[in-house]
Design an enzyme around this catalytic site. Structure first.
Site, mmCIF file in Angstrom:
data_model
loop_
_atom_site.group_PDB
_atom_site.id
_atom_site.type_symbol
_atom_site.label_atom_id
_atom_site.label_comp_id
_atom_site.label_asym_id
_atom_site.label_seq_id
_atom_site.Cartn_x
_atom_site.Cartn_y
_atom_site.Cartn_z
ATOM 1 N N HIS A 47 6.453 3.887 -9.436
ATOM 2 C CA HIS A 47 7.118 3.384 -10.636
ATOM 3 C C HIS A 47 6.431 3.990 -11.858
ATOM 4 C CE1 HIS A 47 3.625 0.813 -10.868
ATOM 5 N NE2 HIS A 47 3.917 0.250 -9.710
ATOM 6 N N GLU A 48 6.831 3.535 -13.031
ATOM 7 C CA GLU A 48 6.334 4.099 -14.278
ATOM 8 C C GLU A 48 4.805 3.957 -14.419
ATOM 9 O OE1 GLU A 48 6.623 6.172 -17.432
ATOM 10 O OE2 GLU A 48 8.209 6.264 -15.947
ATOM 11 N N GLY A 49 4.219 2.930 -13.814
ATOM 12 C CA GLY A 49 2.753 2.785 -13.847
ATOM 13 C C GLY A 49 2.083 3.958 -13.131
ATOM 14 N N HIS A 50 2.567 4.254 -11.913
ATOM 15 C CA HIS A 50 2.045 5.418 -11.185
ATOM 16 C C HIS A 50 2.302 6.703 -11.980
ATOM 17 C CE1 HIS A 50 3.166 2.637 -7.716
ATOM 18 N NE2 HIS A 50 1.877 2.828 -7.510
ATOM 19 N N LEU A 161 -5.757 0.165 -14.587
ATOM 20 C CA LEU A 161 -6.469 -1.082 -14.889
ATOM 21 C C LEU A 161 -5.657 -2.309 -14.496
ATOM 22 C CD1 LEU A 161 -8.150 -0.024 -18.210
ATOM 23 C CD2 LEU A 161 -9.340 -0.862 -16.162
ATOM 24 N N GLN A 166 -10.374 -3.263 -8.672
ATOM 25 C CA GLN A 166 -10.426 -2.025 -7.891
ATOM 26 C C GLN A 166 -11.132 -0.921 -8.687
ATOM 27 O OE1 GLN A 166 -7.190 -0.589 -5.171
ATOM 28 N NE2 GLN A 166 -6.628 0.597 -6.957
ATOM 29 N N VAL A 189 0.821 -0.383 -17.398
ATOM 30 C CA VAL A 189 2.175 -0.186 -17.925
ATOM 31 C C VAL A 189 2.993 -1.437 -17.590
ATOM 32 C CG1 VAL A 189 4.256 1.241 -17.806
ATOM 33 C CG2 VAL A 189 1.998 2.302 -17.627
ATOM 34 N N SER A 199 4.766 -2.263 -7.354
ATOM 35 C CA SER A 199 5.714 -1.992 -6.256
ATOM 36 C C SER A 199 6.198 -3.311 -5.660
ATOM 37 C CB SER A 199 5.048 -1.155 -5.165
ATOM 38 O OG SER A 199 4.468 0.004 -5.731
HETATM 39 P P1 AMP Z 1 -0.769 1.148 -5.631
HETATM 40 O O1 AMP Z 1 0.296 2.094 -5.188
HETATM 41 O O2 AMP Z 1 -0.270 -0.202 -5.979
HETATM 42 O O3 AMP Z 1 -1.964 1.165 -4.718
HETATM 43 O O4 AMP Z 1 -1.292 1.744 -7.016
HETATM 44 C C1 AMP Z 1 -1.764 3.058 -7.114
HETATM 45 C C2 AMP Z 1 -2.433 3.231 -8.459
HETATM 46 O O5 AMP Z 1 -1.489 2.974 -9.492
HETATM 47 C C3 AMP Z 1 -3.583 2.254 -8.665
HETATM 48 O O6 AMP Z 1 -4.646 2.919 -9.333
HETATM 49 C C4 AMP Z 1 -2.971 1.189 -9.515
HETATM 50 O O7 AMP Z 1 -3.895 0.491 -10.317
HETATM 51 C C5 AMP Z 1 -2.028 2.010 -10.380
HETATM 52 N N1 AMP Z 1 -0.992 1.147 -10.942
HETATM 53 C C6 AMP Z 1 -0.179 0.280 -10.269
HETATM 54 N N2 AMP Z 1 0.599 -0.397 -11.135
HETATM 55 C C7 AMP Z 1 0.276 0.041 -12.378
HETATM 56 C C8 AMP Z 1 0.708 -0.290 -13.690
HETATM 57 N N3 AMP Z 1 1.648 -1.211 -13.915
HETATM 58 N N4 AMP Z 1 0.136 0.353 -14.737
HETATM 59 C C9 AMP Z 1 -0.831 1.281 -14.540
HETATM 60 N N5 AMP Z 1 -1.290 1.634 -13.319
HETATM 61 C C10 AMP Z 1 -0.753 1.024 -12.252
#
Ligand code: AMP
Length: 309
Positions: A47-50, A161, A166, A189, A199
């Site tokens: 998503h946009e965070g990634h 963050l 983590q 984000v 996710s």
């Molecule tokens: P995940 O796929 O949930 O393991 O996340 C992979 C990376 O993306 C991790 O470093 C998360 O902290 C980061 N991440 C997940 N959601 C967000 C978000 N909303 N904003 C910024 N980074 C994110």
């Protein structure tokens, strides 16, 4: 942007990075950027965070590697490993749009041909917040991140963050074990209504999605309560009551610790008097879905903002 090269084996992943390091591009005029390898480890369903992490990695590095691996080691019994959302095709489209060079998509057999006997454990700071609710979770994270660092050998690795604990755990691990990688923390984000992108948000039904905004609203109020002079116990209690305004929200934890060492603040003392930044963090269940969110607050700035009103 062109599609990333998809790699599924550790051997090929290692070779591609080694070849890059030998290539003329890596010896370019700006070694800090053009010669460096940036890495974004994820569990996919991007998503946009990634995407924000990937774009930052693209700006700062000559080679950008994304990994997508739903790591069984970091899920406890009864958690959502089996049903965790997966969509490889879409992930590759997002990766292409962000200019990713390599998408590393190993299978569980490739990463764990045998159950690992060697694991990485990070002390104390994994025993609170999510580590308390999810025993063994951060050992699973630390182990897979170490493996991925050894496979990809990045110069910089980007973490959100949104998962502040983590970030703290991985940063501590890198420091303690002298791993040759720079950890780059990136801001959370959010959706327009404040919900942090995750996710797991796809699990939410429409009523749950509406009420999930209570997390960020509570975190914003937390800043005001700190400015008003709340101590740690009062802040925890007020946050729990704030979350309880949503009848379907079930608080897992509502905590305040110092950042980045995750120490308990002294009890009975107004948090605004502390020098250290504070991590205010929540985990809330909506039915089977557990959401987390946090803000890092500098008590001095909160007080300044409040007295300026
Ligand atoms: P995940 O796929 O949930 O393991 O996340 C992979 C990376 O993306 C991790 O470093 C998360 O902290 C980061 N991440 C997940 N959601 C967000 C978000 N909303 N904003 C910024 N980074 C994110």
């Amino acid at each position: 942007m062109s599609a990333p090269r998809v790699i599924r084996t550790i051997a090929e992943m290692r070779k591609v990075v080694a070849d890059f390091r030998m290539s003329p591009k890596a010896e370019g005029k700006e070694p800090g950027v053009s010669g460096s390898v940036g890495f974004v480890p994820t569990m996919g369903y991007l998503h946009e965070g990634h995407a924000s992490l990937l774009r930052r990695a693209r700006q700062e590095n000559g080679l950008v590697v994304l990994s997508v691996f739903v790591n069984p080691l970091q899920f406890g019994p009864g958690e959502d490993f089996e049903r965790y959302p997966r969509d490889e095709k879409r992930d590759l489209e997002v990766a292409a749009a962000c200019g990713v060079d390599i998408a590393f998509l190993p299978s569980a057999d490739e990463m764990y041909p045998n159950p690992p006997l060697a694991r990485v454990t990070v002390g104390e700071i994994t025993g609170k917040l999510c580590g308390k609710s999810r025993p063994g979770h951060f050992d699973g994270v630390a182990t897979v991140v170490t493996k991925l660092f050894n496979i990809v050998r990045p110069d910089r690795a980007y973490f959100g963050l949104k998962d502040a604990q983590q970030v703290a755990v991985v940063t501590q691990m890198v420091r303690d074990l002298n791993l040759p990688v720079e950890i780059v923390p990136c801001p959370t984000v959010r959706e327009a209504d404040g919900l942090a992108l995750s996710s797991r948000n796809v699990y939410l039904g429409s009523r749950e999605r509406e009420q999930a905004t209570i997390l960020y609203r509570t975190l914003q109020r937390a800043g005001e309560w700190i400015a008003e002079g709340a101590d740690a116990a009062e802040l925890r209690g007020r946050m729990r009551r704030s979350i309880a305004e949503s009848p379907i929200a079930d608080t897992d934890y509502a905590e305040v610790v110092t950042w980045p060492d995750l120490a308990d603040p002294p009890e009975g003392r107004p948090l605004r008097e502390l020098d250290a930044p504070l991590l205010v963090a929540l985990a809330v269940r909506f039915g089977k879905t557990r959401l987390i969110d946090n803000v890092i607050i500098n008590p001095k700035e909160v007080t300044a903002t409040c007295s300026g009103k």
